[in-house]
Design an enzyme around this catalytic site. Structure first.
Site, PDB file in Angstrom:
ATOM      1  N   GLY A 167       0.766  -1.230   0.000  1.00  0.00           N
ATOM      2  CA  GLY A 167       0.000   0.000   0.000  1.00  0.00           C
ATOM      3  C   GLY A 167       0.801   1.285   0.000  1.00  0.00           C
ATOM      4  O   GLY A 167       0.349   2.299   0.534  1.00  0.00           O
TER       5      GLY A 167
ATOM      6  N   ASN B 193       1.405   3.320  -2.472  1.00  0.00           N
ATOM      7  CA  ASN B 193       0.651   4.339  -3.225  1.00  0.00           C
ATOM      8  C   ASN B 193      -0.508   4.857  -2.377  1.00  0.00           C
ATOM      9  O   ASN B 193      -0.768   6.065  -2.350  1.00  0.00           O
ATOM     10  CB  ASN B 193       0.118   3.743  -4.528  1.00  0.00           C
ATOM     11  CG  ASN B 193       1.128   3.826  -5.661  1.00  0.00           C
ATOM     12  OD1 ASN B 193       1.432   4.896  -6.164  1.00  0.00           O
ATOM     13  ND2 ASN B 193       1.677   2.697  -6.026  1.00  0.00           N
TER      14      ASN B 193
ATOM     15  N   LEU C 182      -5.249  -6.673  -6.791  1.00  0.00           N
ATOM     16  CA  LEU C 182      -4.927  -7.727  -7.769  1.00  0.00           C
ATOM     17  C   LEU C 182      -6.107  -8.574  -8.211  1.00  0.00           C
ATOM     18  O   LEU C 182      -5.926  -9.616  -8.824  1.00  0.00           O
ATOM     19  CB  LEU C 182      -3.820  -8.629  -7.206  1.00  0.00           C
ATOM     20  CG  LEU C 182      -2.499  -7.915  -6.900  1.00  0.00           C
ATOM     21  CD1 LEU C 182      -1.462  -8.911  -6.405  1.00  0.00           C
ATOM     22  CD2 LEU C 182      -1.985  -7.156  -8.128  1.00  0.00           C
ATOM     23  N   LYS C 183      -7.329  -8.158  -7.885  1.00  0.00           N
ATOM     24  CA  LYS C 183      -8.500  -8.913  -8.332  1.00  0.00           C
ATOM     25  C   LYS C 183      -9.279  -8.109  -9.358  1.00  0.00           C
ATOM     26  O   LYS C 183      -9.231  -6.858  -9.360  1.00  0.00           O
ATOM     27  CB  LYS C 183      -9.410  -9.264  -7.144  1.00  0.00           C
ATOM     28  CG  LYS C 183      -8.716  -9.919  -5.977  1.00  0.00           C
ATOM     29  CD  LYS C 183      -7.903 -11.150  -6.366  1.00  0.00           C
ATOM     30  CE  LYS C 183      -8.728 -12.404  -6.466  1.00  0.00           C
ATOM     31  NZ  LYS C 183      -7.884 -13.607  -6.705  1.00  0.00           N
ATOM     32  N   LEU C 184     -10.036  -8.790 -10.198  1.00  0.00           N
ATOM     33  CA  LEU C 184     -10.823  -8.125 -11.236  1.00  0.00           C
ATOM     34  C   LEU C 184     -11.992  -7.375 -10.612  1.00  0.00           C
ATOM     35  O   LEU C 184     -12.752  -7.941  -9.826  1.00  0.00           O
ATOM     36  CB  LEU C 184     -11.334  -9.159 -12.239  1.00  0.00           C
ATOM     37  CG  LEU C 184     -11.933  -8.588 -13.534  1.00  0.00           C
ATOM     38  CD1 LEU C 184     -10.852  -7.942 -14.406  1.00  0.00           C
ATOM     39  CD2 LEU C 184     -12.678  -9.655 -14.313  1.00  0.00           C
ATOM     40  N   ILE C 185     -12.136  -6.093 -10.934  1.00  0.00           N
ATOM     41  CA  ILE C 185     -13.270  -5.296 -10.451  1.00  0.00           C
ATOM     42  C   ILE C 185     -14.503  -5.722 -11.240  1.00  0.00           C
ATOM     43  O   ILE C 185     -14.487  -5.728 -12.469  1.00  0.00           O
ATOM     44  CB  ILE C 185     -13.008  -3.785 -10.634  1.00  0.00           C
ATOM     45  CG1 ILE C 185     -11.808  -3.344  -9.805  1.00  0.00           C
ATOM     46  CG2 ILE C 185     -14.254  -2.967 -10.297  1.00  0.00           C
ATOM     47  CD1 ILE C 185     -11.980  -3.449  -8.307  1.00  0.00           C
TER      48      ILE C 185
ATOM     49  N   ASN D 276      -6.980   3.201 -11.906  1.00  0.00           N
ATOM     50  CA  ASN D 276      -5.977   2.200 -11.543  1.00  0.00           C
ATOM     51  C   ASN D 276      -4.600   2.708 -11.936  1.00  0.00           C
ATOM     52  O   ASN D 276      -4.459   3.427 -12.939  1.00  0.00           O
ATOM     53  CB  ASN D 276      -6.246   0.883 -12.275  1.00  0.00           C
ATOM     54  CG  ASN D 276      -5.202  -0.175 -11.957  1.00  0.00           C
ATOM     55  OD1 ASN D 276      -4.951  -0.482 -10.796  1.00  0.00           O
ATOM     56  ND2 ASN D 276      -4.548  -0.675 -12.984  1.00  0.00           N
TER      57      ASN D 276
ATOM     58  N   HIS E 111      -0.830   1.327 -13.046  1.00  0.00           N
ATOM     59  CA  HIS E 111      -0.176   0.109 -13.538  1.00  0.00           C
ATOM     60  C   HIS E 111       1.299   0.445 -13.755  1.00  0.00           C
ATOM     61  O   HIS E 111       1.628   1.531 -14.275  1.00  0.00           O
ATOM     62  CB  HIS E 111      -0.838  -0.355 -14.841  1.00  0.00           C
ATOM     63  CG  HIS E 111      -0.216  -1.582 -15.415  1.00  0.00           C
ATOM     64  ND1 HIS E 111      -0.486  -2.843 -14.916  1.00  0.00           N
ATOM     65  CD2 HIS E 111       0.698  -1.748 -16.403  1.00  0.00           C
ATOM     66  CE1 HIS E 111       0.224  -3.732 -15.599  1.00  0.00           C
ATOM     67  NE2 HIS E 111       0.945  -3.099 -16.510  1.00  0.00           N
TER      68      HIS E 111
ATOM     69  N   ASP F 296      -6.600  -3.513 -17.441  1.00  0.00           N
ATOM     70  CA  ASP F 296      -5.676  -2.563 -18.067  1.00  0.00           C
ATOM     71  C   ASP F 296      -6.084  -2.088 -19.460  1.00  0.00           C
ATOM     72  O   ASP F 296      -5.240  -1.617 -20.221  1.00  0.00           O
ATOM     73  CB  ASP F 296      -4.272  -3.203 -18.159  1.00  0.00           C
ATOM     74  CG  ASP F 296      -3.798  -3.652 -16.799  1.00  0.00           C
ATOM     75  OD1 ASP F 296      -3.071  -4.662 -16.744  1.00  0.00           O
ATOM     76  OD2 ASP F 296      -4.175  -3.015 -15.800  1.00  0.00           O
TER      77      ASP F 296
HETATM   78  N1  LIG Z   1     -12.083  -4.617 -14.157  1.00  0.00           N
HETATM   79  C1  LIG Z   1     -10.788  -4.332 -13.854  1.00  0.00           C
HETATM   80  N2  LIG Z   1     -10.258  -4.791 -12.703  1.00  0.00           N
HETATM   81  C2  LIG Z   1      -8.960  -4.493 -12.382  1.00  0.00           C
HETATM   82  C3  LIG Z   1      -8.158  -3.748 -13.265  1.00  0.00           C
HETATM   83  C4  LIG Z   1      -8.755  -3.278 -14.485  1.00  0.00           C
HETATM   84  O1  LIG Z   1      -8.102  -2.570 -15.287  1.00  0.00           O
HETATM   85  N3  LIG Z   1     -10.058  -3.589 -14.728  1.00  0.00           N
HETATM   86  N4  LIG Z   1      -6.822  -3.494 -12.960  1.00  0.00           N
HETATM   87  C5  LIG Z   1      -6.241  -4.424 -11.985  1.00  0.00           C
HETATM   88  C6  LIG Z   1      -4.846  -4.091 -11.594  1.00  0.00           C
HETATM   89  N5  LIG Z   1      -3.936  -4.816 -12.498  1.00  0.00           N
HETATM   90  C7  LIG Z   1      -3.098  -4.077 -13.280  1.00  0.00           C
HETATM   91  O2  LIG Z   1      -2.960  -2.857 -13.172  1.00  0.00           O
HETATM   92  C8  LIG Z   1      -3.931  -6.225 -12.549  1.00  0.00           C
HETATM   93  C9  LIG Z   1      -4.109  -6.939 -11.378  1.00  0.00           C
HETATM   94  C10 LIG Z   1      -4.107  -8.339 -11.415  1.00  0.00           C
HETATM   95  C11 LIG Z   1      -3.912  -9.003 -12.614  1.00  0.00           C
HETATM   96  C12 LIG Z   1      -3.947 -10.501 -12.628  1.00  0.00           C
HETATM   97  O3  LIG Z   1      -3.572 -11.131 -13.614  1.00  0.00           O
HETATM   98  N6  LIG Z   1      -4.413 -11.091 -11.503  1.00  0.00           N
HETATM   99  C13 LIG Z   1      -4.407 -12.567 -11.372  1.00  0.00           C
HETATM  100  C14 LIG Z   1      -4.670 -12.931  -9.902  1.00  0.00           C
HETATM  101  C15 LIG Z   1      -3.522 -12.409  -9.030  1.00  0.00           C
HETATM  102  C16 LIG Z   1      -3.717 -12.795  -7.569  1.00  0.00           C
HETATM  103  O4  LIG Z   1      -4.874 -13.073  -7.159  1.00  0.00           O
HETATM  104  O5  LIG Z   1      -2.693 -12.797  -6.830  1.00  0.00           O
HETATM  105  C17 LIG Z   1      -5.523 -13.174 -12.207  1.00  0.00           C
HETATM  106  O6  LIG Z   1      -6.589 -12.541 -12.369  1.00  0.00           O
HETATM  107  O7  LIG Z   1      -5.308 -14.328 -12.606  1.00  0.00           O
HETATM  108  C18 LIG Z   1      -3.705  -8.299 -13.779  1.00  0.00           C
HETATM  109  C19 LIG Z   1      -3.699  -6.898 -13.766  1.00  0.00           C
HETATM  110  C20 LIG Z   1      -7.116  -4.542 -10.766  1.00  0.00           C
HETATM  111  N7  LIG Z   1      -8.459  -4.924 -11.190  1.00  0.00           N
HETATM  112  N1  LIG Z   2      -1.154  -4.634 -12.358  1.00  0.00           N
HETATM  113  C1  LIG Z   2      -1.304  -4.115 -11.040  1.00  0.00           C
HETATM  114  C2  LIG Z   2       0.050  -3.818 -10.446  1.00  0.00           C
HETATM  115  O1  LIG Z   2       1.025  -4.516 -10.736  1.00  0.00           O
HETATM  116  N2  LIG Z   2       0.100  -2.794  -9.599  1.00  0.00           N
HETATM  117  C3  LIG Z   2       1.347  -2.413  -8.999  1.00  0.00           C
HETATM  118  O2  LIG Z   2       1.451  -3.011  -7.710  1.00  0.00           O
HETATM  119  C4  LIG Z   2       2.322  -2.178  -6.942  1.00  0.00           C
HETATM  120  C5  LIG Z   2       1.631  -1.914  -5.625  1.00  0.00           C
HETATM  121  O3  LIG Z   2       2.526  -1.283  -4.773  1.00  0.00           O
HETATM  122  P1  LIG Z   2       1.987  -0.616  -3.419  1.00  0.00           P
HETATM  123  O4  LIG Z   2       1.078  -1.644  -2.768  1.00  0.00           O
HETATM  124  O5  LIG Z   2       3.237  -0.332  -2.642  1.00  0.00           O
HETATM  125  O6  LIG Z   2       1.233   0.635  -3.820  1.00  0.00           O
HETATM  126  C6  LIG Z   2       2.534  -0.876  -7.728  1.00  0.00           C
HETATM  127  O7  LIG Z   2       3.785  -0.891  -8.392  1.00  0.00           O
HETATM  128  C7  LIG Z   2       1.419  -0.928  -8.749  1.00  0.00           C
HETATM  129  O8  LIG Z   2       1.726  -0.240  -9.955  1.00  0.00           O
END
Ligand SMILES: Nc1nc2c(c(=O)[nH]1)N[C@@H](CN(C=O)c1ccc(C(=O)N[C@@H](CCC(=O)O)C(=O)O)cc1)CN2
Ligand SMILES: NCC(=O)N[C@@H]1O[C@H](COP(=O)([O-])[O-])[C@@H](O)[C@H]1O
Length: 303
Positions: free
Chosen positions: A100, A102, A178-181, A195, A197, A238
């Site tokens: 956390g 950020n 890290l979960k899908l919204i 978000n 990235h 993304d």
């Molecule tokens: N609807 C959306 N949900 C999320 C987005 C988005 O753009 N649209 N961004 C992500 C953040 N993210 C990249 O910035 C990102 C996070 C996680 C994954 C991913 O592949 N996750 C894995 C599971 C990982 C885990 O549970 O440890 C997966 O889904 O298999 C890719 C990109 C946040 N949500």
């Molecule tokens: N695709 C999602 C992703 O990789 N997000 C990345 O996770 C880190 C979280 O750091 P933090 O918990 O210290 O803010 C950050 O680098 C952010 O860009």
């Protein structure tokens, strides 16, 4: 409910102001509680909301809201051509899964007055993560989402929307979540979920691209530049509209950790800059659907 332009009197042939989400219009009055406050026991109300699979979970939230319903009186007053207007102080929800950093930099910027907003709730899929612990230490309510086998007390998408409405959240900031919204949240908070990235999207984004995996892929590709991207969130990972980016060099002998640290430093600056603009209603949409940030110093300029 009619959507409301954030820029009264602002108009241009090529730029359209960001419209408030119709379900969540700019409220001119301070948030009012829609239920009686519970009497506070002599013990501090725990900010860790224990959820039960029933309506009790909303009662837990409401008990908490009484504690956190102090409305900041210091709305931003903006001066334009001699006339003063005020911009409602925004209520932010931040979503994290890890340390956390950020989230911490955004929260610190709110506390220090750089951002016309407050983090009113922290959402996480890992109740023990560093971001959640920081939130508890700062008295910020922590909400678990989604419900998984590891977090059986997590909320459903519909309950999450209800709870965020209870907190009268204006904008949602994902920061290492890290979960899908889910679509329910995206529809409820149209053009209001962001978000960050750790690459220059659209490169090195999508499912499987998170954390160190991103930086390892950048280095392996031979790319000479990387950076941070802040984008609107849509239904896929993304692929939402890009709002802001910062670039960093990739050095020939970089490890993934060294690149990650260089990008993260820029992330902290970029997310505070974007959140500042967001909370000052300085995000607008170009006619072709590209979002822009209006310069504070030169309002006729956008970037
Ligand atoms: N609807 C959306 N949900 C999320 C987005 C988005 O753009 N649209 N961004 C992500 C953040 N993210 C990249 O910035 C990102 C996070 C996680 C994954 C991913 O592949 N996750 C894995 C599971 C990982 C885990 O549970 O440890 C997966 O889904 O298999 C890719 C990109 C946040 N949500
Ligand atoms: N695709 C999602 C992703 O990789 N997000 C990345 O996770 C880190 C979280 O750091 P933090 O918990 O210290 O803010 C950050 O680098 C952010 O860009």
């Amino acid at each position: 409910m009619e959507s409301q332009s954030l820029f009264s009197g602002f108009c241009s042939n090529s730029i359209t102001p960001l419209y408030r989400n119709p379900q969540n219009p700019l409220s001119s009055s301070p948030p009012s509680l829609s239920f009686p406050c519970f009497n506070q026991s002599k013990h501090q109300v725990s900010f860790e909301m224990q959820y039960f699979l029933s309506s009790q979970r909303l009662r837990s939230v409401r008990r908490l809201l009484c504690k956190n319903s102090v409305e900041k009186v210091s709305n931003l007053v903006s001066e334009k051509e001699g006339s003063k207007s005020w911009v409602k102080r925004k209520r932010l929800a931040v979503f994290v899964s890890g340390g956390g950093s950020n989230f911490r930099s955004i929260n610190q910027a709110c506390i220090e007055g750089f951002v016309n907003g407050d983090v009113v709730v922290l959402v996480t899929n890992k109740h023990a993560c560093g971001g959640a612990q920081y939130a508890r230490d700062k008295g910020i309510p922590v909400i678990l989402f989604p419900k998984t086998k590891d977090e059986p007390d997590g909320l459903s998408p519909d309950d999450l929307v209800k709870v965020l409405r209870e907190f009268e959240v204006d904008f949602i900031l994902l920061a290492g979540y890290l979960k899908l919204i889910p679509a329910e949240l995206i529809q409820a908070y149209s053009r209001s979920i962001f978000n960050i990235h750790p690459s220059l999207l659209p490169s090195f984004g999508g499912k499987g691209y998170y954390g160190m995996k991103v930086h390892k892929a950048v280095i392996a590709s031979g790319a000479r530049y990387s950076g941070a991207t802040i984008h609107f969130v849509d239904e896929h990972y993304d692929t939402g509209r890009i709002l802001a980016q910062k670039i960093v060099p990739v050095l020939a002998n970089d490890t993934a950790e060294e690149l990650a640290a260089r990008v993260l430093r820029e992330e902290h600056k970029l997310y505070v800059e974007v959140t500042t603009a967001l909370c000052e209603d300085r995000i607008v949409w170009r006619e072709d659907g590209v979002p822009l940030i209006q310069s504070k110093e030169n309002p006729e300029e956008y970037y």
